[in-house]
Design a protein around this motif. Structure first.
Motif, mmCIF file in Angstrom:
data_model
loop_
_atom_site.group_PDB
_atom_site.id
_atom_site.type_symbol
_atom_site.label_atom_id
_atom_site.label_comp_id
_atom_site.label_asym_id
_atom_site.label_seq_id
_atom_site.Cartn_x
_atom_site.Cartn_y
_atom_site.Cartn_z
ATOM 1 N N LEU A 32 14.139 49.370 42.363
ATOM 2 C CA LEU A 32 15.334 49.856 41.695
ATOM 3 C C LEU A 32 15.926 50.605 41.429
ATOM 4 N N THR A 33 15.978 52.028 41.271
ATOM 5 C CA THR A 33 16.741 53.643 41.175
ATOM 6 C C THR A 33 15.854 54.593 42.398
ATOM 7 N N SER A 34 16.287 55.437 43.031
ATOM 8 C CA SER A 34 15.768 56.580 43.818
ATOM 9 C C SER A 34 16.896 57.707 43.587
ATOM 10 N N GLY A 35 16.316 58.791 43.925
ATOM 11 C CA GLY A 35 16.697 60.419 43.285
ATOM 12 C C GLY A 35 17.507 60.405 42.779
ATOM 13 N N GLN A 36 16.525 59.848 41.332
ATOM 14 C CA GLN A 36 16.715 59.664 40.082
ATOM 15 C C GLN A 36 15.967 61.093 39.365
ATOM 16 N N PRO A 37 17.031 62.605 38.645
ATOM 17 C CA PRO A 37 16.210 63.522 38.304
ATOM 18 C C PRO A 37 14.753 62.961 37.102
ATOM 19 N N SER A 38 15.526 62.012 36.614
ATOM 20 C CA SER A 38 14.831 61.716 34.928
ATOM 21 C C SER A 38 15.479 59.975 35.073
ATOM 22 N N VAL A 39 14.096 59.259 34.360
ATOM 23 C CA VAL A 39 14.680 57.856 33.715
ATOM 24 C C VAL A 39 14.071 57.505 32.602
ATOM 25 N N THR A 40 14.611 57.175 31.481
ATOM 26 C CA THR A 40 14.007 56.235 30.155
ATOM 27 C C THR A 40 13.268 55.255 30.401
ATOM 28 N N VAL A 41 12.462 54.996 29.916
ATOM 29 C CA VAL A 41 11.668 53.608 29.837
ATOM 30 C C VAL A 41 11.637 53.663 28.400
ATOM 31 N N ALA A 42 10.907 52.136 28.300
ATOM 32 C CA ALA A 42 10.945 51.226 26.593
ATOM 33 C C ALA A 42 10.554 49.879 26.789
ATOM 34 N N ALA A 43 9.684 49.703 25.876
ATOM 35 C CA ALA A 43 8.450 48.920 26.323
ATOM 36 C C ALA A 43 9.375 48.267 24.763
ATOM 37 N N GLY A 44 9.207 46.909 25.529
ATOM 38 C CA GLY A 44 9.542 45.901 24.698
ATOM 39 C C GLY A 44 8.172 45.611 23.480
ATOM 40 N N GLY A 45 7.028 45.855 23.853
ATOM 41 C CA GLY A 45 5.484 45.636 23.523
ATOM 42 C C GLY A 45 4.740 46.259 22.919
ATOM 43 N N ARG A 46 3.407 47.129 23.339
ATOM 44 C CA ARG A 46 2.649 48.184 23.699
ATOM 45 C C ARG A 46 2.614 48.115 25.033
ATOM 46 N N ALA A 47 2.795 49.016 25.701
ATOM 47 C CA ALA A 47 2.492 49.544 26.722
ATOM 48 C C ALA A 47 1.747 51.079 26.410
ATOM 49 N N GLU A 48 1.903 51.001 28.587
ATOM 50 C CA GLU A 48 0.435 51.561 28.623
ATOM 51 C C GLU A 48 0.642 52.881 30.213
ATOM 52 N N ALA A 49 0.750 53.846 30.320
ATOM 53 C CA ALA A 49 1.082 55.077 31.595
ATOM 54 C C ALA A 49 0.267 55.878 31.849
ATOM 55 N N ARG A 50 0.069 55.414 33.166
ATOM 56 C CA ARG A 50 -1.462 56.781 33.564
ATOM 57 C C ARG A 50 -1.691 56.385 34.849
#
Length: 430
Positions: free
Chosen positions: A82-100
């Motif tokens: 989707l993207t590369s070389g980005q210093p940061s990205v923004t993520v949002a979930a439509g429902g409950r989600a988990e990051a690990r």
């Protein structure tokens, strides 16, 4: 399947009298019942497998047949960059989600909340949480259809983030058919006939499975541009194209038991092309085939002689002032010394005051921005006019011709077999 021994031939009714005979009979009866139960279990396990396969198993299993035995929920996964070389990205979930990560406790993401993610001192910062590890995976933890949004664009499946080079690379890990829900409406108008959309679905699925690893050096399978297939996530999905994808679920075009590189283009101009006349290499299922009518999608492009001279010079071909163009007349479906069997340009020679240059039709198309290589060229006093037909490279499905075939009552299978030679439309592939 294991061979089953006959049961009834092994069991006989007891004939001896007395308690010993009764005990012996009960014992035999127990063995008989046990054997009968075992046979029933074998049959129950075998029946679904037999129901899934419509033809005898091939002598040697291949990847596609192995996938056919998997449940639908185990459809092949694709990794889409989707993207590369980005210093940061923004993520949002439509429902409950988990990051690990592989070495940190998971972090729960709240539905509808946005999280800025960046790499800092060997760890991912997810909002205020720090997760150490090399790979960050974010996936929905419920069955919400809202997907995951990356920088405002929503995708099905999971997101993977890695720190590569100067920034973050984001990859969408998604089942192939969920990927197609976005690809098909991006690649073909959804107001076209259903059979054309189904043909596009099968071609796009086959291409995606064949092309896994195309961008392995960047850490994913496919990109989101026309270099692979257009992919923009959930926002692109349309009801009609989704129905076409669902109707062809698990269907893949194969050659020699493997998915084919099912290329497609906008319009053939009246005849498609063979692979060696575009790529220089022979691909048995990419053969030139005729379409009707001939001479579709006519186009014209005129440029000044000075402009053409400058474009050539920029590529290292300084011919001076343009004096002549050598190219046989165009006739769709007729070969010539400098044209292929479809009539496309093999090579065109231009001569100037400082010399001549010969380029392939594909090179001329790229250099001059022509719609296809099915063209003629006319030199006048101050300009050059290119007149041609069709659009695209000419390999595989001609999309506009597929639309016309569908409108005449041809099925998606008819369309696919028209454009891809000697292929098998394999069903129940996963």
């Amino acid at each position: 399947m294991k061979r089953r021994l006959p049961l009834w031939g092994r069991c006989q009714a007891p004939e001896a009298e007395g308690v010993h005979a009764i005990v012996k009979g009960v014992s035999r009866m127990r063995r008989f019942l046990s054997a009968l139960l075992a046979a029933a279990l074998v049959l129950s396990a075998a029946t679904p497998a037999m129901a899934r396969h419509h033809a005898p198993a091939a002598p040697k299993a291949d990847k596609a047949s192995a996938a056919a035995a998997q449940p639908a929920e185990q459809a092949p996964l694709l990794r889409i960059g989707l993207t590369s070389g980005q210093p940061s990205v923004t993520v949002a979930a439509g429902g409950r989600a988990e990051a690990r990560t592989e070495s940190a406790k998971p972090v729960a993401l709240t539905a509808t909340a946005s999280y800025e993610i960046r790499w800092q001192n060997g760890a991912f910062l997810v909002g205020r949480e720090k997760l150490r590890g090399e790979i960050l995976i974010i996936r929905p933890s419920d069955k919400s259809d809202g997907g995951l949004a990356l920088d405002g664009r929503r995708y099905r499946g999971a997101l993977e983030l890695r720190h590569r080079g100067a920034g973050l690379t984001a990859v969408n890990i998604v089942p192939v058919d969920d990927y197609l829900l976005s690809v098909v409406p991006e690649e073909m108008p959804t107001d076209w006939p259903a059979e054309a959309l189904k043909a596009q679905s099968v071609a796009a699925r086959s291409f995606a499975l064949k092309s896994r690893g195309r961008h392995a050096a960047e850490g994913y399978d496919l990109c989101t541009t026309t270099h692979c297939q257009l992919y923009k996530g959930i926002a692109s999905e349309k009801t009609v194209s989704t129905a076409a994808v669902r109707a062809t679920r698990g269907e893949v075009l194969t050659y020699g038991g493997q998915p084919i590189e099912a290329l497609f283009h906008t319009d053939s101009g009246g005849m498609t092309e063979s692979s060696e006349d575009v790529w220089g290499s022979h691909v048995p299922y990419l053969r030139a085939v005729r379409d009707t009518p001939l001479g579709t999608m006519p186009w014209t492009k005129t440029m000044s002689k000075a402009d053409l001279e400058q474009k050539l010079a920029a590529k290292g071909h300084a011919i001076g002032r343009l004096r002549a163009i050598e190219l046989s007349p165009l006739a769709v479906g007729r070969a010539a010394k400098d044209r292929t069997a479809s009539g496309r340009v093999k090579a065109m020679i231009v001569t100037g005051t400082k010399g001549s240059v010969t380029l392939s039709g594909t090179a001329w198309r790229s250099l001059l921005g022509l719609k296809s290589t099915l063209f003629s060229a006319k030199l006048t006093k101050d300009s050059v006019t290119f007149t041609g037909f069709g659009a695209g490279h000419g390999l595989g499905i001609s999309q506009w011709s597929a639309k016309r075939l569908a409108e005449t009552g041809k099925s998606y299978a008819d369309i696919l077999h028209h454009y891809y030679t000697g292929v098998t439309l394999q069903t129940d592939s996963y």
